[in-house]
Design a protein around this motif. Structure first.
Motif, mmCIF file in Angstrom:
data_model
loop_
_atom_site.group_PDB
_atom_site.id
_atom_site.type_symbol
_atom_site.label_atom_id
_atom_site.label_comp_id
_atom_site.label_asym_id
_atom_site.label_seq_id
_atom_site.Cartn_x
_atom_site.Cartn_y
_atom_site.Cartn_z
ATOM 1 N N GLN A 63 0.831 -1.197 0.000
ATOM 2 C CA GLN A 63 0.000 0.000 0.000
ATOM 3 C C GLN A 63 0.869 1.252 0.000
ATOM 4 O O GLN A 63 1.907 1.298 0.664
ATOM 5 C CB GLN A 63 -0.923 0.026 1.228
ATOM 6 N N VAL A 64 0.422 2.245 -0.733
ATOM 7 C CA VAL A 64 1.123 3.531 -0.747
ATOM 8 C C VAL A 64 0.992 4.191 0.621
ATOM 9 O O VAL A 64 -0.055 4.085 1.282
ATOM 10 C CB VAL A 64 0.528 4.444 -1.838
ATOM 11 N N ALA A 65 2.060 4.842 1.067
ATOM 12 C CA ALA A 65 2.001 5.593 2.321
ATOM 13 C C ALA A 65 0.903 6.641 2.248
ATOM 14 O O ALA A 65 0.622 7.198 1.187
ATOM 15 C CB ALA A 65 3.347 6.261 2.595
ATOM 16 N N VAL A 66 0.252 6.923 3.380
ATOM 17 C CA VAL A 66 -0.868 7.857 3.427
ATOM 18 C C VAL A 66 -0.559 8.970 4.429
ATOM 19 O O VAL A 66 -0.136 8.708 5.551
ATOM 20 C CB VAL A 66 -2.178 7.143 3.845
ATOM 21 N N VAL A 67 -0.771 10.206 4.004
ATOM 22 C CA VAL A 67 -0.717 11.359 4.906
ATOM 23 C C VAL A 67 -2.114 11.949 4.929
ATOM 24 O O VAL A 67 -2.601 12.455 3.921
ATOM 25 C CB VAL A 67 0.308 12.411 4.433
ATOM 26 N N HIS A 115 10.935 13.395 2.530
ATOM 27 C CA HIS A 115 10.496 12.002 2.641
ATOM 28 C C HIS A 115 9.937 11.435 1.333
ATOM 29 O O HIS A 115 9.971 10.210 1.133
ATOM 30 C CB HIS A 115 9.440 11.873 3.733
ATOM 31 N N PHE A 116 9.426 12.306 0.457
ATOM 32 C CA PHE A 116 8.743 11.781 -0.716
ATOM 33 C C PHE A 116 9.328 12.272 -2.045
ATOM 34 O O PHE A 116 9.465 11.491 -2.977
ATOM 35 C CB PHE A 116 7.249 12.117 -0.634
ATOM 36 N N HIS A 147 9.396 8.655 -3.587
ATOM 37 C CA HIS A 147 8.449 7.677 -3.046
ATOM 38 C C HIS A 147 7.035 8.240 -3.138
ATOM 39 O O HIS A 147 6.773 9.354 -2.687
ATOM 40 C CB HIS A 147 8.778 7.348 -1.597
ATOM 41 N N VAL A 193 3.075 8.989 -2.383
ATOM 42 C CA VAL A 193 2.327 9.147 -1.133
ATOM 43 C C VAL A 193 0.915 9.612 -1.457
ATOM 44 O O VAL A 193 0.706 10.452 -2.329
ATOM 45 C CB VAL A 193 3.025 10.146 -0.173
ATOM 46 N N LEU A 199 2.801 -1.179 -5.702
ATOM 47 C CA LEU A 199 2.131 -0.427 -4.646
ATOM 48 C C LEU A 199 0.748 -0.024 -5.154
ATOM 49 O O LEU A 199 0.570 0.239 -6.345
ATOM 50 C CB LEU A 199 2.927 0.821 -4.277
#
Length: 277
Positions: free
Chosen positions: A4-8, A26-27, A32, A34, A209
């Motif tokens: 799964q893609v990171a979530v904010v 971070h992205f 990466h 998000v 992802l």
């Protein structure tokens, strides 16, 4: 979770002063993807762009080239290939066909730069969306915001040379992403001149992802990440999204473009720079 893609998630009033720096670190620099969940939920577009009247008032009932596909797949819009073609029609006819469930697609790539419709799209996006405060990147030169309006569509695997911020305002988009480090498992589709690929390698769960975007959700797709997108109106009359292109690192872009050209040459494929989201 794995795969799964990171979530904010958007929490109003809780943005730190250096949130844009953290996002870049971070992205963007880490290359990466998000998901920015809920970051567009308060935009006027998230409710207004399901209204036929509002879209017609904003765009005008003008003639526009519409992509049409017998399969619902929109890797190309060229007569005779994969059942894909373009037809020129007025916006009201396009919306009629969407409401009937036909595989038709309006993209900003179909809109001539500098045309009245291009200016109308720009005004609509400026009016009904808002900047995302943590995404402070230089816009790609000469690239306007893009409008994507369709029913059930699939855009096969491809990559873009710019960072991409994709925001859904109606319906749903399911995005699959593969890092450019897994290039060896992606094979060019020989009969398509665009950057369209097939995945051929280990089980998909080891490479891919996934992100599901609903109205108000956005996804940051770093430059050169391969992605495939499936759209569905769900409870809305159509699926609608907007995206912005941002400049990527020029040296990295030069490296990947050189690599792409070498791969294309070996596969007897001519690759362009970008294809639609």
């Amino acid at each position: 979770p794995p795969g799964q893609v990171a979530v904010v998630q958007f929490e109003e009033g809780e943005l730190a002063g250096d949130a844009d720096v953290e996002f870049a670190h971070h992205f963007v620099l880490a290359s990466h993807p998000v998901a920015l969940q809920g970051w567009g939920r308060d935009w006027p577009a998230a409710g207004a762009w399901t209204s036929r009247r509002i879209l017609l008032d904003a765009l005008g009932d003008v003639h526009v080239p519409i992509d049409i596909s017998e399969t619902g797949e929109f890797a190309v819009a060229r007569d005779g290939e994969d059942g894909a073609k373009q037809e020129v029609m007025v916006v009201s006819e396009f919306l009629d066909r969407l409401e009937r469930g036909e595989a038709v697609y309006l993209t900003s790539y179909s809109v001539a730069a500098g045309s009245d419709l291009a200016h109308a799209v720009a005004r609509l996006v400026d009016r009904d969306t808002r900047p995302i405060p943590i995404v402070r990147l230089p816009r790609a030169p000469g690239k306007a915001a893009n409008l994507w309006l369709g029913g059930r569509t699939t855009t096969p695997w491809h990559s873009d040379m710019y960072h991409n911020l994709l925001c859904v305002v109606a319906g749903e988009k399911v995005v699959e992403l593969v890092s450019p480090t897994w290039l060896r498992y992606l094979e060019p589709v020989v009969n398509r001149p665009e950057r369209s690929w097939m995945l051929n390698g280990p089980p998909a769960g080891e490479l891919i992802l996934n992100a599901t975007l609903r109205a108000g959700d956005c996804l940051f797709i770093p430059a050169h990440w391969y992605h495939q997108i499936q759209s569905h109106p769900r409870e809305d009359p159509w699926a609608a999204a907007v995206n912005w292109w941002y400049e990527a690192d020029l040296l990295l872009g030069h490296f990947w473009n050189t690599y792409w050209n070498r791969v294309a040459s070996e596969q007897s494929v001519v690759c362009d720079a970008t294809v639609p989201v």
